[in-house]
Write a protein that holds these residues in place. Structure first.
Motif, PDB file in Angstrom:
ATOM      1  N   ALA A  88      -0.155  11.490   5.810  1.00  0.00           N
ATOM      2  CA  ALA A  88      -0.982  10.392   6.318  1.00  0.00           C
ATOM      3  C   ALA A  88      -1.374  10.600   7.779  1.00  0.00           C
ATOM      4  CB  ALA A  88      -0.242   9.064   6.165  1.00  0.00           C
ATOM      5  N   ASN A 116       1.121  10.379   0.697  1.00  0.00           N
ATOM      6  CA  ASN A 116       2.310  10.490  -0.138  1.00  0.00           C
ATOM      7  C   ASN A 116       2.793  11.935  -0.101  1.00  0.00           C
ATOM      8  OD1 ASN A 116       0.481  11.783  -1.977  1.00  0.00           O
ATOM      9  ND2 ASN A 116       0.003   9.775  -2.822  1.00  0.00           N
ATOM     10  N   GLY A 162       5.775   7.084  -0.396  1.00  0.00           N
ATOM     11  CA  GLY A 162       4.447   6.652   0.014  1.00  0.00           C
ATOM     12  C   GLY A 162       4.506   6.144   1.438  1.00  0.00           C
ATOM     13  N   GLU A 185       2.245   1.605  -3.499  1.00  0.00           N
ATOM     14  CA  GLU A 185       1.189   2.084  -4.394  1.00  0.00           C
ATOM     15  C   GLU A 185       0.919   3.574  -4.164  1.00  0.00           C
ATOM     16  OE1 GLU A 185      -3.521   1.331  -4.404  1.00  0.00           O
ATOM     17  OE2 GLU A 185      -2.342  -0.467  -4.834  1.00  0.00           O
ATOM     18  N   ALA A 186       0.864   3.988  -2.893  1.00  0.00           N
ATOM     19  CA  ALA A 186       0.635   5.403  -2.572  1.00  0.00           C
ATOM     20  C   ALA A 186       1.757   6.270  -3.135  1.00  0.00           C
ATOM     21  CB  ALA A 186       0.522   5.595  -1.065  1.00  0.00           C
ATOM     22  N   ALA A 221       2.040   4.027   4.476  1.00  0.00           N
ATOM     23  CA  ALA A 221       0.825   3.316   4.888  1.00  0.00           C
ATOM     24  C   ALA A 221       0.847   3.206   6.409  1.00  0.00           C
ATOM     25  CB  ALA A 221       0.767   1.930   4.256  1.00  0.00           C
ATOM     26  N   ASN A 253       1.350   7.824  -6.548  1.00  0.00           N
ATOM     27  CA  ASN A 253       0.464   8.976  -6.686  1.00  0.00           C
ATOM     28  C   ASN A 253       1.039  10.245  -6.059  1.00  0.00           C
ATOM     29  OD1 ASN A 253      -1.546   7.483  -8.019  1.00  0.00           O
ATOM     30  ND2 ASN A 253      -2.279   6.695  -6.061  1.00  0.00           N
ATOM     31  N   ALA A 297       5.178  12.420   2.976  1.00  0.00           N
ATOM     32  CA  ALA A 297       4.167  11.365   2.974  1.00  0.00           C
ATOM     33  C   ALA A 297       3.721  10.992   4.383  1.00  0.00           C
ATOM     34  CB  ALA A 297       4.717  10.127   2.252  1.00  0.00           C
ATOM     35  N   VAL A 315      -3.315   5.746   3.870  1.00  0.00           N
ATOM     36  CA  VAL A 315      -2.072   6.050   3.163  1.00  0.00           C
ATOM     37  C   VAL A 315      -1.909   7.550   2.945  1.00  0.00           C
ATOM     38  CG1 VAL A 315      -2.046   3.824   1.981  1.00  0.00           C
ATOM     39  CG2 VAL A 315      -3.103   5.800   0.863  1.00  0.00           C
ATOM     40  N   LYS A 318       0.829  -1.212   0.000  1.00  0.00           N
ATOM     41  CA  LYS A 318       0.000   0.000   0.000  1.00  0.00           C
ATOM     42  C   LYS A 318       0.863   1.263   0.000  1.00  0.00           C
ATOM     43  CE  LYS A 318      -4.276  -1.862   1.856  1.00  0.00           C
ATOM     44  NZ  LYS A 318      -5.144  -1.589   0.741  1.00  0.00           N
TER      45      LYS A 318
END
Length: 160
Positions: free
Chosen positions: A77, A60, A46, A31-32, A48, A35, A73, A58, A28
């Protein structure tokens, strides 16, 4: 009088060595990272965060042409979590970062000093350790059992 500080940590050569929840956090965060808004540094991060209730959120990094108006990030979060779930404890934080190009990855990327201090605030607030994992894009991971392990002379509300 001279004193030494020692930090205990675990190092993994691959995220495959992690428990299932840590693998999920790694994926996760990775993946974050995709973006992230990092047009100036091309350094994508990123994060999580696992809450005590089992939810994962999450964040970023978000850059701004007017440095230093962006935000890392980890703080993206954690500030969002605190604003939306103020009573939930944070269990684990997983950070994945590095230059946009995979071939340029280095050692696992630790949180910056500002993020360490911000995470320490939440660890102090909840009076419970937050396990931190940080990784690079080559799948290497470092784990520390508490934020205070990375910031042993932290500043908190007891000094005010």
């Amino acid at each position: 009088m001279k004193k030494d500080i020692q930090i205990s940590y675990e190092q993994y050569q691959s995220s495959n060595e992690l428990a299932e929840i840590e693998k999920e956090l790694y994926l996760k965060a990775k993946e974050a990272r995709e973006n992230a808004y990092a047009p100036y540094s091309q350094f994508f991060v990123g994060c999580a965060v696992l809450l005590e209730n089992g939810d994962i959120h999450v964040g970023n990094n978000q850059e701004n042409a007017a440095y230093p108006s962006g935000l890392c990030a980890e703080r993206t979060a954690m500030f969002w979590i605190s604003a939306n779930f103020p009573d939930e404890n944070i269990e684990k934080v997983f950070v994945v970062g590095g230059p946009k190009e995979l071939s340029l990855t280095r050692a696992p990327i630790p949180p910056c000093g500002a993020c360490r201090q911000s995470m320490m605030e939440y660890e102090s607030k909840q009076n419970k350790n937050i396990t931190l994992y940080f990784a690079n894009l080559n799948d290497e991971v470092i784990k520390v059992n508490a934020i205070k392990d990375l910031l042993p002379f932290y500043f908190d509300g007891t000094f005010l």
